[in-house]
Design a protein around this motif. Structure first.
Motif, PDB file in Angstrom:
ATOM      1  N   SER A 105       0.846  -1.197   0.000  1.00 14.28           N
ATOM      2  CA  SER A 105       0.000   0.000   0.000  1.00 14.28           C
ATOM      3  C   SER A 105       0.880   1.245   0.000  1.00 14.28           C
ATOM      4  CB  SER A 105      -0.902  -0.008   1.244  1.00 14.28           C
ATOM      5  OG  SER A 105      -1.670   1.164   1.328  1.00 14.28           O
ATOM      6  N   PRO A 106       0.581   2.222  -0.871  1.00 12.34           N
ATOM      7  CA  PRO A 106      -0.520   2.268  -1.834  1.00 12.34           C
ATOM      8  C   PRO A 106      -0.298   1.281  -2.983  1.00 12.34           C
ATOM      9  CG  PRO A 106       0.533   4.440  -1.553  1.00 12.34           C
ATOM     10  CD  PRO A 106       1.372   3.457  -0.877  1.00 12.34           C
ATOM     11  N   GLU A 107      -1.389   0.797  -3.529  1.00 11.06           N
ATOM     12  CA  GLU A 107      -1.316  -0.192  -4.604  1.00 11.06           C
ATOM     13  C   GLU A 107      -0.910   0.444  -5.926  1.00 11.06           C
ATOM     14  OE1 GLU A 107      -5.060  -1.587  -6.440  1.00 11.06           O
ATOM     15  OE2 GLU A 107      -6.081  -0.532  -4.803  1.00 11.06           O
ATOM     16  N   SER A 108      -0.545  -0.420  -6.862  1.00  6.93           N
ATOM     17  CA  SER A 108      -0.044   0.055  -8.152  1.00  6.93           C
ATOM     18  C   SER A 108      -1.113   0.779  -8.970  1.00  6.93           C
ATOM     19  CB  SER A 108       0.525  -1.116  -8.954  1.00  6.93           C
ATOM     20  OG  SER A 108      -0.448  -2.131  -9.134  1.00  6.93           O
ATOM     21  N   ALA A 109      -2.370   0.348  -8.888  1.00  7.22           N
ATOM     22  CA  ALA A 109      -3.423   0.910  -9.745  1.00  7.22           C
ATOM     23  C   ALA A 109      -3.739   2.368  -9.427  1.00  7.22           C
ATOM     24  CB  ALA A 109      -4.699   0.077  -9.627  1.00  7.22           C
ATOM     25  N   ILE A 110      -3.362   2.829  -8.232  1.00  5.41           N
ATOM     26  CA  ILE A 110      -3.602   4.233  -7.897  1.00  5.41           C
ATOM     27  C   ILE A 110      -2.301   5.031  -7.884  1.00  5.41           C
ATOM     28  CG2 ILE A 110      -5.674   3.647  -6.588  1.00  5.41           C
ATOM     29  CD1 ILE A 110      -4.062   4.256  -4.012  1.00  5.41           C
ATOM     30  N   GLY A 111      -1.238   4.437  -8.413  1.00  6.88           N
ATOM     31  CA  GLY A 111       0.019   5.166  -8.547  1.00  6.88           C
ATOM     32  C   GLY A 111       1.025   4.947  -7.453  1.00  6.88           C
ATOM     33  N   GLY A 112       0.848   3.915  -6.631  1.00  7.70           N
ATOM     34  CA  GLY A 112       1.872   3.569  -5.656  1.00  7.70           C
ATOM     35  C   GLY A 112       3.172   3.222  -6.360  1.00  7.70           C
ATOM     36  N   ASN A 113       4.272   3.290  -5.651  1.00 13.16           N
ATOM     37  CA  ASN A 113       5.575   3.060  -6.282  1.00 13.16           C
ATOM     38  C   ASN A 113       5.727   1.669  -6.879  1.00 13.16           C
ATOM     39  OD1 ASN A 113       6.467   5.649  -5.843  1.00 13.16           O
ATOM     40  ND2 ASN A 113       7.612   5.157  -3.978  1.00 13.16           N
ATOM     41  N   LEU A 114       4.895   0.732  -6.444  1.00  8.77           N
ATOM     42  CA  LEU A 114       4.915  -0.597  -7.065  1.00  8.77           C
ATOM     43  C   LEU A 114       4.644  -0.490  -8.565  1.00  8.77           C
ATOM     44  CD1 LEU A 114       5.038  -3.710  -6.628  1.00  8.77           C
ATOM     45  CD2 LEU A 114       2.555  -3.653  -6.311  1.00  8.77           C
ATOM     46  N   ALA A 115       3.839   0.492  -8.964  1.00 11.16           N
ATOM     47  CA  ALA A 115       3.512   0.682 -10.379  1.00 11.16           C
ATOM     48  C   ALA A 115       4.742   1.045 -11.205  1.00 11.16           C
ATOM     49  CB  ALA A 115       2.450   1.772 -10.527  1.00 11.16           C
ATOM     50  N   LEU A 116       5.780   1.545 -10.547  1.00 13.80           N
ATOM     51  CA  LEU A 116       6.955   2.065 -11.259  1.00 13.80           C
ATOM     52  C   LEU A 116       8.092   1.058 -11.362  1.00 13.80           C
ATOM     53  CD1 LEU A 116       7.029   5.594  -9.551  1.00 13.80           C
ATOM     54  CD2 LEU A 116       5.715   4.857 -11.556  1.00 13.80           C
ATOM     55  N   VAL A 117       7.931  -0.117 -10.761  1.00 14.03           N
ATOM     56  CA  VAL A 117       8.986  -1.131 -10.792  1.00 14.03           C
ATOM     57  C   VAL A 117       9.146  -1.678 -12.210  1.00 14.03           C
ATOM     58  CG1 VAL A 117       9.769  -3.338  -9.864  1.00 14.03           C
ATOM     59  CG2 VAL A 117       8.508  -1.747  -8.401  1.00 14.03           C
ATOM     60  N   GLU A 118      10.397  -1.839 -12.630  1.00 14.43           N
ATOM     61  CA  GLU A 118      10.693  -2.365 -13.961  1.00 14.43           C
ATOM     62  C   GLU A 118      11.566  -3.596 -13.853  1.00 14.43           C
ATOM     63  OE1 GLU A 118      12.474   0.764 -16.240  1.00 14.43           O
ATOM     64  OE2 GLU A 118      10.625   1.998 -16.272  1.00 14.43           O
ATOM     65  N   ASN A 119      11.547  -4.419 -14.890  1.00 18.00           N
ATOM     66  CA  ASN A 119      12.411  -5.599 -14.941  1.00 18.00           C
ATOM     67  C   ASN A 119      13.862  -5.180 -14.727  1.00 18.00           C
ATOM     68  OD1 ASN A 119      10.694  -7.922 -15.565  1.00 18.00           O
ATOM     69  ND2 ASN A 119      10.230  -6.834 -17.460  1.00 18.00           N
ATOM     70  N   GLY A 120      14.547  -5.927 -13.877  1.00 21.31           N
ATOM     71  CA  GLY A 120      15.959  -5.656 -13.632  1.00 21.31           C
ATOM     72  C   GLY A 120      16.224  -4.799 -12.415  1.00 21.31           C
ATOM     73  N   ASP A 121      15.211  -4.096 -11.918  1.00 21.47           N
ATOM     74  CA  ASP A 121      15.394  -3.320 -10.682  1.00 21.47           C
ATOM     75  C   ASP A 121      15.778  -4.259  -9.539  1.00 21.47           C
ATOM     76  OD1 ASP A 121      14.637  -1.021 -12.001  1.00 21.47           O
ATOM     77  OD2 ASP A 121      12.612  -0.944 -11.147  1.00 21.47           O
ATOM     78  N   ILE A 122      16.568  -3.746  -8.617  1.00 26.06           N
ATOM     79  CA  ILE A 122      16.956  -4.541  -7.455  1.00 26.06           C
ATOM     80  C   ILE A 122      16.006  -4.227  -6.298  1.00 26.06           C
ATOM     81  CG2 ILE A 122      18.775  -5.044  -5.784  1.00 26.06           C
ATOM     82  CD1 ILE A 122      19.325  -6.031  -8.632  1.00 26.06           C
ATOM     83  N   ILE A 123      15.443  -5.284  -5.731  1.00 24.83           N
ATOM     84  CA  ILE A 123      14.534  -5.160  -4.597  1.00 24.83           C
ATOM     85  C   ILE A 123      15.140  -5.864  -3.394  1.00 24.83           C
ATOM     86  CG2 ILE A 123      12.280  -5.836  -3.675  1.00 24.83           C
ATOM     87  CD1 ILE A 123      11.163  -5.532  -6.492  1.00 24.83           C
ATOM     88  N   GLU A 124      15.099  -5.196  -2.266  1.00 23.46           N
ATOM     89  CA  GLU A 124      15.655  -5.734  -1.028  1.00 23.46           C
ATOM     90  C   GLU A 124      14.547  -5.993  -0.016  1.00 23.46           C
ATOM     91  OE1 GLU A 124      18.880  -4.568   2.496  1.00 23.46           O
ATOM     92  OE2 GLU A 124      18.477  -3.166   0.842  1.00 23.46           O
ATOM     93  N   LEU A 125      14.552  -7.195   0.547  1.00 20.99           N
ATOM     94  CA  LEU A 125      13.645  -7.558   1.636  1.00 20.99           C
ATOM     95  C   LEU A 125      14.475  -7.894   2.861  1.00 20.99           C
ATOM     96  CD1 LEU A 125      10.842  -8.429   2.807  1.00 20.99           C
ATOM     97  CD2 LEU A 125      11.313 -10.721   1.917  1.00 20.99           C
ATOM     98  N   ASP A 126      14.166  -7.242   3.965  1.00 17.52           N
ATOM     99  CA  ASP A 126      14.822  -7.529   5.244  1.00 17.52           C
ATOM    100  C   ASP A 126      13.738  -7.542   6.317  1.00 17.52           C
ATOM    101  OD1 ASP A 126      16.259  -7.602   7.623  1.00 17.52           O
ATOM    102  OD2 ASP A 126      17.907  -6.389   6.848  1.00 17.52           O
TER     103      ASP A 126
END
Length: 570
Positions: free
Chosen positions: A483-504
């Motif tokens: 949240s916010p979700e991708s359909a309303i313009g959350g940053n998830l909507a801007l993720v592209e193939n190859g981007d590095i994502i970190e989970l901790d």
């Protein structure tokens, strides 16, 4: 004591004549209109909701108890939400069913209500509706199916589906074996017998104090379920006489109890959305961070699929939820009121015994020391996202990988098994447009099945992130409810193939390694998706649904209106 129903049946004029006369066409005798409590039995029975298909029978036992206690039972239906059949997702209609329940309760001559629930959304929807009216209310959970039995082993509903589907995809299981397992898994009435969302909701209402003690785990076909229903019918009449309204039970302390119990039983991540929505209806301040602060350090005590190996039938035989609450007594609010007029402490006291320590562990020697649902935040989830550690792979709880992006669920299905898909087990699978607005309804697709090329390597888990949900029966290292979700313009909507994502998970972090400047550039190229519907309930939903961190309720339903009818033209 003058009851609410007297405004209908107690009138000695034209309208009283109408109210009583039309009811008498069902064969109700005169003395049922003599001022006794009228009890509504809110039934979510439907043959299209297999989990609830036995509730017509259960209703008769509730009626028996109501009559015994001197009440007048009247059964009524509301929209039934079956997770297994209803498209696009039952969650889309949870709020609609809650409106059905609320208006049915408020608009009719009812003094108290018994909610008959079962499948995932039927419990929170009826609870939300009842909370908005605030009459004496009691829940009778429909109960889980008997344990699945397949080739000499217990199999759990939902949980085994994900495994068998992967086995079918990789050739470990033939289609004939796959088909045969269907009847082996679902062999009696009732809801999922794993700790899926339905079982989680049953544990939720018992821990909130909304059921008679021990109700959550009784199998649907056990004769003791009928006894519970009959006793519940007796008790709701007494609750009306005591004016024990739902608001007297659903206190802040009750919600805190539910969060801790959910952690201890390894409950579904969907619990967060539903409990938040119920709190919003009753007026209790509950936010996403509370689930982490209150529940994330609670130990896992229940060895049940998908976090363990046993099933709900075993849980009941081991002593059920009262055993869990007794083990948690030192950290729970044991003085909170329950529907039987006693506190949790009084209900549990010395009467509760664990009969199988393999199924229910002790607080001192838990299955996992810290098992509650964790909230992660970062530039990828500014308002938060959730992960269920007890169902995840420990080695993936701290992970950094390359994003493989699926723009929507159709894109995922089209490409996931393409041999040319550029993916390996170190990648992070990203699914967009499955949030409350984007799908719409926020479906249970967050636990994306892995690509065949990954399964063929013997890999069974990868980090997966989305703005959707996953079934409580599912497992994996899955970040949900972004949240916010991708359909309303959350940053998830801007993720592209190859981007590095970190989970901790320990650091409570979900981070997209892309600069703010680059995200700003991408945002100028982002286009809001076209409206999914221009009429009807779906249009109403997408224009008014709140985000996942707010419980995905409709914004105009938050709060309660009470039991007073808006205008009485009679």
């Amino acid at each position: 004591m003058k009851y609410r129903s007297a405004e209908w049946f107690g009138k000695k004029d034209k309208m009283g004549f109408i109210y009583r006369s039309w009811m008498k066409n069902q064969g109700f005798p005169e003395d049922l209109f003599d001022g006794r409590p009228v009890i509504g039995i809110c039934n979510t029975w439907s043959e299209l909701t297999p989990c609830n298909a036995h509730l017509r029978d259960i209703a008769e036992y509730v009626k028996r108890g109501v009559y015994e206690a001197g009440g007048f039972p009247l059964e009524f239906p509301i929209m039934s939400l079956g997770e297994t059949l209803l498209k696009p997702t039952a969650m889309l209609f949870r709020n609609l069913a809650s409106m059905d329940a609320e208006e049915s309760i408020r608009g009719n001559p009812l003094d108290g209500v018994v909610l008959l629930t079962g499948c995932d959304k039927t419990t929170p929807s009826t609870m939300m509706g009842a909370a908005s009216v605030d009459l004496p209310t009691l829940v009778v959970p429909g109960g889980p199916m008997l344990n699945g039995k397949h080739q000499g082993k217990d199999i759990g509903s939902g949980t085994v589906v994900w495994k068998f589907t992967d086995d079918l995809k990789t050739g470990k299981m033939t289609y004939d074996e796959f088909s045969h397992a269907e009847s082996c898994m679902s062999r009696s009435p009732g809801h999922c017998m794993t700790m899926g969302t339905a079982s989680t909701m049953a544990c939720m209402v018992e821990s909130l104090g909304m059921t008679l003690p021990g109700a959550a785990a009784i199998p649907a076909v056990d004769s003791r379920k009928k006894v519970l229903a009959q006793l519940s019918g007796r008790r709701i009449v007494e609750m009306v006489k005591e004016d024990l309204k739902i608001s007297k039970i659903l206190t802040r302390e009750a919600f805190e109890n539910a969060i801790k119990v959910n952690a201890a039983v390894g409950g579904s991540s969907n619990f967060i959305i539903h409990l938040t929505a119920i709190a919003g209806r009753i007026g209790v301040d509950l936010n996403l961070d509370d689930f982490d602060k209150i529940g994330s350090q609670i130990p896992l005590l229940l060895n049940l699929m998908p976090s363990g190996k046993f099933l709900m039938e075993d849980f009941y035989y081991a002593g059920g939820l009262p055993v869990i609450m007794k083990e948690l007594a030192a950290v729970l609010h044991m003085n909170t009121m329950t529907v039987n007029g006693k506190t949790h402490g009084e209900n549990i006291h010395s009467k509760v015994t664990c009969y199988n320590s393999d199924v229910i562990a002790s607080y001192e020697n838990p299955i996992i020391k810290e098992a509650g649902i964790v909230v992660v935040k970062g530039n990828l989830a500014l308002n938060g996202a959730v992960i269920k550690p007890s169902a995840a792979t420990p080695s993936l709880m701290k992970h950094k990988g390359r994003a493989v992006v699926f723009e929507n669920i159709e894109d995922y299905h089209e490409r996931v098994d393409d041999p040319n898909l550029d993916i390996d087990e170190t990648c992070v699978m990203v699914l967009k447009s499955v949030g409350p607005v984007g799908y719409p309804g926020m479906p249970e697709v967050g636990n994306m099945p892995l690509p065949k090329k990954i399964l063929d390597k013997g890999i069974t888990d990868m980090v997966r992130i989305s703005d959707g949900r996953m079934s409580g029966t599912a497992y994996g290292t899955v970040v949900l409810h972004i949240s916010p979700e991708s359909a309303i313009g959350g940053n998830l909507a801007l993720v592209e193939n190859g981007d590095i994502i970190e989970l901790d998970v320990e650091a409570r972090l979900i981070h997209l390694h892309v600069s703010d400047e680059e995200l700003a550039v991408r945002r100028t190229r982002w286009k809001k998706p076209d409206a999914i519907a221009d009429r009807g309930y779906v249009n109403l939903y997408v224009n008014h649904v709140q985000q996942a961190d707010k419980g995905a309720d409709l914004n105009f339903l938050v709060g309660k209106s009470g039991s007073k009818v808006a205008r009485d033209s009679h």
